[in-house]
Design an enzyme around this catalytic site. Structure first.
Site, mmCIF file in Angstrom:
data_model
loop_
_atom_site.group_PDB
_atom_site.id
_atom_site.type_symbol
_atom_site.label_atom_id
_atom_site.label_comp_id
_atom_site.label_asym_id
_atom_site.label_seq_id
_atom_site.Cartn_x
_atom_site.Cartn_y
_atom_site.Cartn_z
ATOM 1 N N PHE A 417 0.652 -1.280 -0.217
ATOM 2 C CA PHE A 417 -0.154 0.049 -0.437
ATOM 3 C C PHE A 417 1.335 1.830 0.404
ATOM 4 C CE2 PHE A 417 -1.200 -3.191 2.813
ATOM 5 C CZ PHE A 417 -2.414 -3.764 2.043
ATOM 6 N N CYS A 418 1.865 1.442 -0.114
ATOM 7 C CA CYS A 418 2.739 2.322 -0.803
ATOM 8 C C CYS A 418 3.232 3.166 0.622
ATOM 9 C CB CYS A 418 2.112 3.367 -1.482
ATOM 10 S SG CYS A 418 2.030 3.386 -3.169
ATOM 11 N N ASN A 419 3.511 2.184 1.768
ATOM 12 C CA ASN A 419 3.306 2.206 2.923
ATOM 13 C C ASN A 419 4.656 0.877 3.611
ATOM 14 O OD1 ASN A 419 3.880 3.110 5.723
ATOM 15 N ND2 ASN A 419 1.750 3.284 5.528
#
Length: 872
Positions: A417-419
Site C-alpha cells: 500500500f505504498c507504505n
C-alpha cells in the site's frame, strides 16, 4: 468469548443496537445507494482508502454546470475567463470552510495531487543546509508514512539536509528530549511529517502532536531550532472531519478523489499563512510571475502565495467540479462527522467478527495488523489490514486471497500500500528481508505474495461513506465460506457461522433490499470458483444452482404480494405521454404498448450536435416545438414543427450492412446508436438553425452500462433503458400539480393552467391520487397486470421553466417548486417496470387503477377485502 455472544455479534439487530445513531444516515442509506450508486449492485467495493466512489448526482451537477456556462482560461481577462477566476476563488473559500478555517489563516495551492503537494513542500521549505554557520535543518518523518512523504528525502538530500526517520513509539518518548534553555531560541527551521491516519492500518495519530511539536513540548529529535509540522491528511480527510481552526498544522496536503471519487488528478496544499512568506520559489511557470525579463535574470513573483506556486494554468474545470463535490457530499450524508461514525461502525463490526473466527484447532482464521482494538473512532479509521491464515497458522498469500475475492465480486487492495515502513513494522519484515525479496524478484505492486513462506504484504479492506452493512457481511461470508470447513463451523463456531449464513438484515431496516434474504453466498457461475473452493478444502454446504434459482423465484413470488396503502378514493391513470425524441414534444395516447425499455418507442431517438453530443432543452429550448407522433399501423414516426413540412421516419430499424453504429453519451451512460440519415439531419438543422443530426438507439447492440438491476429480482435480471436520464418511467400526481399551482399563482400575474404545468414536468404517467405528494411514500405500484418499482424522486432542473407550447423560459416555476418543497426541487417519481409472466397483454391505458405499496418505514394498512388486494 461465549458462544451466544459470538452469535450475537453476527446479528444485524445487535450491530444496529450498538451504533443506533452512527450507521446509515438516519435510514437514508438505502435510497442513497440505489439512487447514487446503481453500478454497485452485485459488487462489494472495499477499497475506499485507495479511492472512494463518486455519486451520480456529482457528475450530473458538474456536467450540467459545464453545459450551462462558458469557462475560459482564468489567466485571460474576458467575461468567460473572469467567470472561471471568480469560481475558482469561490472554491478556495469552500475548501477552507470545509476544514473550518479562513483565508486569514490558510492559503490553498492547487496541485495535481497529494504527491505533488508534498514535492512542493520539499522544494520550497526554507531549509538551512549542512556546512553553514547556522545550525542545519532536519527533515523528520514517521516511518508509518506514504511513499510520497518518504520520497521527500530525495530532494532534501540534494539540498544537503539530513533526513531522519522516526518510529511511532519514539515520538511518544520525545518529551524527554528537552533542550537546554540557551538552545531554545534557535530559529533554524525543521520539518516533521506524519500522517493523520495511517493508510496501512487506519491508526489515527494524535492531532495534538501538531501544537505539542510547534510549542516545543514534543521534540522529534534533540536539536536546536523551530519545528514546523506537515500533516499528511490524504487518508484522514476521506472519512473524518479536520478542524484546522483547532489543529493548525503548517502544511496539509490532500487529494480530492479520496473524498469525492471525482475529479482525479487534483489535489491541494493548504499552507499556514505564518510560514507562507518564508517559502522559496525557483522555477516560475505561466501565471506565477508579476514581471520578468527574457533577456536578463530578472523575475518578480506575484503577491498571492497561491498564484506564485500554481505553475501554469490550473485544472480549472476539475476545480469547478469540487464545488459540486462538497455540496453533494453534504447533501447525501450530512457532513464528515456522520461519515466518520458510519464508516467506523462498519469497521468495528467487521473487526469484531473477524477477530472471533477460528479453525477447529483454535488457530485464528486471520491475523489483523492494528494498533487499536477498534473501540474509538478518534483513534481508528475505517481500515482493516490483515492476512488470512491456514489451519496451521501459516499465511495464505494475499494474491490468492484477492483472486478468490474477485470471484465473489469483492474488491480489496493487496500488497504494502505504498507504505513500506508500516508493512515492515506490522509484518516483521527486516531491512535485509526487503533486499532479499527484491533479489528474489519481488517489487512493489506485483503478485509475489510469499518469499520463503513469509508474506511480502497483506490484504486491506476499507469502508467509504456509501458502504453498507451488506458489504461487511458479504465480505465475512466470503471469508467463512472459503476458509472454514463444515467441521470447523460445528466446533466451536457452529451457531455464529449458521447465524451469519442465514440471518440477514430485517425487512424493516431502511438500507437493504429483500434480496438480502436470498442465498448467503453471491451466485457464481464460474466453474473456477468450485475448483478453487475444492483446492482449499472448503466443505461448506453449497446450495446447487438449480435450487438457488428456485429460492430466488420463491422470494420474488413472496415479495410480489405486497401490502397496499390505506383505503380511500381509487387512484386512476389520467394521462399517458411518450417522448419518441428525447427533449422534444410529448405524444399523448390513451393506451400504449409497454416494451422492455418502458413505453414502446419512448426516447428511442435524440438530436445531437455536430460533435455527437446530445442536445436538450437546456441548450436548445426550441426542441419542445418539435412534435413527433407514432403511427403503429403505418410503422412510421411523423415529425412536425411550425413552418416546416412534415417528415417521416420509419419505425423499422435500419440494420443494413451500411449502417454505421456509433457510441453516444446520455447522462454519463454509453449507448449504441446509429444515424437516421441526411434528410432528417437537414430538417432539424434548418429548424434549429445549427448543424445537428437525429440518431436512434440500436436495439441489438445496447451497452450493458445503460442497464439497471431491479430490486427483488435475481441479480442477472437487467432492466434496459432507452435514452432516458434515470429510469424507464416518470410519474406525477395531479394533486401535487394543484398544490404547486397555488404557490406559483402567488408569484405570477397570470397563473399557469394545470394542463400547461403537467406538460412542463414531462411525465410518462399522470395519475389522480387524493393527497398531494403521497406518491413519494410509495415503494411499488401496480397498474393492471404491470408492476413497477419506485426508483426514487425526480430532482427537477430548469427545463420545467420552459413553456412547452412556446419554448419561452420562466424561472418562477423552479423557484416556486424550491420554495414549496423546502429548497428541494423534487417532483414526481421514477419507476422501473418489473416484467411478470402474465397472460395479459402488456398495455398501459388511461383509466386503469393504480395500486401503490407504501415504503417500509410508512404505516400501512392491509387490504380489507379480496378486491383491494394488490396484484403481484
Amino acid at each position: 468469548m461465549a458462544e451466544a455472544t459470538r452469535g450475537d455479534l453476527l446479528s444485524f439487530r445487535a450491530f444496529q443496537a450498538a451504533c443506533p445513531a452512527g450507521y446509515g444516515y438516519g435510514g437514508g442509506l438505502r435510497s442513497l445507494r440505489e439512487r447514487e450508486f446503481p453500478r454497485l449492485r452485485g459488487i462489494t467495493y472495499l477499497d475506499h482508502a485507495g479511492s472512494t466512489l463518486f455519486p451520480e448526482s456529482l457528475l450530473k451537477a458538474f456536467t450540467d454546470d459545464l453545459r450551462n456556462n462558458v469557462y475560459g482560461n482564468p489567466h485571460s481577462q474576458n467575461i468567460s475567463s473572469k467567470l472561471t477566476y471568480d469560481t475558482i476563488e469561490h472554491v478556495r473559500y469552500r475548501i477552507l470552510q470545509h476544514f473550518h478555517t479562513t483565508a486569514e489563516d490558510y492559503t490553498i495551492i492547487f496541485t495535481s495531487g497529494c504527491t505533488a503537494a508534498l514535492k512542493l513542500v520539499a522544494e520550497a521549505f526554507p531549509w538551512i543546509p549542512e556546512g553553514t554557520e547556522q545550525p542545519s535543518s532536519r527533515f523528520c518523518y514517521l516511518t508509518d508514512s506514504h511513499t510520497s512523504v518518504v520520497g521527500m528525502r530525495g530532494i532534501t538530500t540534494s539540498m544537503n539536509v539530513l533526513s531522519v526517520p522516526i518510529k511511532p513509539k519514539e515520538i511518544l518518548l520525545s518529551e524527554e528530549n528537552r533542550l537546554p534553555a540557551e538552545e531554545q531560541n534557535c530559529t533554524t527551521p525543521h520539518l516533521f511529517s506524519y500522517p493523520a491516519q495511517s493508510n496501512f492500518s487506519g491508526t489515527k495519530y494524535p492531532l495534538s502532536w501538531i501544537q505539542d511539536i510547534q510549542c516545543g513540548k514534543l521534540h522529534p529529535m534533540k536539536i536546536p531550532g523551530k519545528w514546523f509540522v506537515l500533516l499528511d491528511a490524504a487518508s484522514y480527510v476521506s472519512s473524518s472531519p479536520l478542524d484546522l481552526g483547532v489543529h493548525q498544522a503548517d502544511f496539509i496536503p490532500i487529494s480530492f478523489y479520496k473524498i469525492f471519487g471525482f475529479p482525479t488528478g487534483l489535489g491541494a496544499l493548504l499552507v499556514n499563512n505564518r510560514i507562507a512568506p518564508l517559502l522559496r520559489k525557483t522555477y516560475f511557470g505561466g501565471g506565477t510571475a508579476a514581471a520578468y525579463l527574457a533577456g536578463e535574470d530578472f523575475y518578480f513573483p506575484r503577491k498571492s502565495i497561491a498564484e506564485r506556486f500554481e505553475d501554469g494554468t490550473v485544472s480549472f474545470l476539475d476545480i469547478i467540479a469540487l464545488k459540486h463535490g462538497f455540496d453533494v457530499l453534504e447533501k447525501l450524508t450530512g457532513g464528515m462527522e456522520k461519515i466518520k461514525q458510519h464508516t467506523f461502525a462498519l469497521a468495528q463490526y467487521t473487526y469484531t467478527v473477524l477477530s472471533t473466527l477460528k479453525y477447529a484447532n483454535g488457530v485464528p482464521v486471520v491475523r489483523i495488523y492494528s494498533d487499536t482494538d477498534f473501540s474509538n473512532p478518534d483513534v481508528q479509521g475505517p481500515i482493516i489490514n490483515f492476512n488470512v491464515l491456514d489451519e496451521n497458522g501459516d499465511v495464505i498469500g494475499f494474491s490468492q486471497v484477492e483472486k478468490m475475492a474477485s470471484l465473489y465480486n469483492i474488491h480489496v487492495r493487496t500488497g504494502c500500500f505504498c507504505n513500506t515502513g508500516a508493512c515492515q513494522m506490522h509484518l516483521g519484515i527486516s531491512n535485509e528481508d526487503v533486499q532479499r525479496n527484491l533479489q528474489a524478484g519481488h517489487v512493489c505492486g506485483d503478485d509475489i505474495d510469499l518469499v520463503d513462506g513469509r508474506p511480502t504484504g497483506s490484504v486491506r479492506i476499507s469502508f467509504g461513506y456509501m458502504s453498507s452493512f451488506e458489504d461487511a457481511q458479504t465480505f465475512l461470508k466470503f471469508i467463512i465460506a472459503t476458509r472454514l470447513s463444515k467441521s470447523d463451523t460445528e466446533i466451536p463456531f457452529q451457531s455464529s457461522v449458521t447465524k451469519l449464513m442465514t440471518e440477514s438484515v430485517p425487512d424493516n431496516h431502511p438500507s437493504f433490499d429483500n434480496t438480502d434474504k436470498l442465498s448467503p453466498i453471491p451466485q457464481i457461475l464460474d466453474r473456477e470458483l468450485r475448483n478453487n473452493l475444492s483446492a482449499t478444502k472448503t466443505t461448506v454446504n453449497w446450495q446447487p444452482l438449480e435450487a438457488e434459482a428456485e429460492s430466488i423465484r420463491a422470494a420474488v413470488s413472496e415479495t410480489a404480494v405486497p401490502t397496499c396503502r390505506r383505503g380511500g378514493k381509487p387512484i386512476i391513470v389520467t394521462n399517458i405521454y411518450l417522448y419518441p425524441i428525447k427533449s422534444c414534444s410529448a405524444f399523448e395516447v390513451t393506451e400504449w404498448p409497454v416494451g422492455n425499455q418502458g413505453l414502446l418507442y419512448d426516447r428511442n431517438w435524440m438530436v445531437v450536435n455536430q460533435n455527437g453530443v446530445c442536445m436538450t432543452q437546456k441548450q436548445e429550448p426550441r426542441l419542445c416545438l418539435v412534435n413527433p407522433s407514432i403511427d403503429l399501423k403505418k410503422k412510421v414516426m411523423v415529425i412536425q414543427a411550425e413552418g416546416m413540412d412534415p417528415i417521416s421516419v420509419s419505425l423499422e430499424e435500419n440494420t443494413g450492412k451500411d449502417t454505421v453504429i456509433c457510441e453516444s453519451k446520455v447522462c454519463s451512460h454509453r449507448v449504441k446508436t446509429y444515424d437516421c440519415g441526411e434528410g432528417i439531419a437537414v430538417w432539424f438543422s434548418l429548424f434549429l438553425g445549427r448543424p445537428c443530426r437525429l440518431i436512434r438507439q440500436s436495439s441489438d447492440m445496447k451497452n450493458r452500462s445503460h442497464q439497471k438491476n431491479t430490486k427483488g429480482l435475481a441479480s442477472a435480471t437487467n432492466i434496459s433503458l432507452s435514452l432516458v436520464n434515470e429510469a424507464q418511467y416518470l410519474l406525477i400526481n395531479v394533486a401535487s400539480i394543484v398544490r404547486l399551482k397555488e404557490h406559483i399563482s402567488a408569484r405570477l400575474e397570470e397563473p399557469l393552467e394545470i394542463e400547461e404545468l403537467i406538460r412542463r414536468f414531462r411525465a410518462n404517467i399522470v395519475i389522480s391520487a387524493p393527497e398531494s405528494f403521497e406518491e413519494e411514500e410509495w415503494a411499488e405500484i401496480s397498474i393492471g397486470a404491470l408492476q413497477f418499482q419506485v426508483v426514487g424522486p425526480c430532482s427537477r432542473c430548469q427545463i420545467i421553466c420552459i413553456d412547452q407550447q412556446s419554448g419561452e423560459r420562466n424561472k418562477e416555476v423552479l423557484q416556486s417548486l424550491s420554495a414549496a418543497r423546502g429548497r428541494k426541487t423534487n417532483f414526481g417519481i421514477y419507476l422501473m417496470n418489473q416484467p411478470l409472466r402474465s397472460s395479459f397483454p402488456d398495455i398501459l391505458a388511461v383509466g386503469s387503477q393504480v395500486l401503490p405499496v407504501l415504503k417500509e418505514n410508512t404505516e400501512i394498512q392491509p387490504p380489507t377485502s379480496r378486491e383491494e388486494k394488490c396484484s403481484g
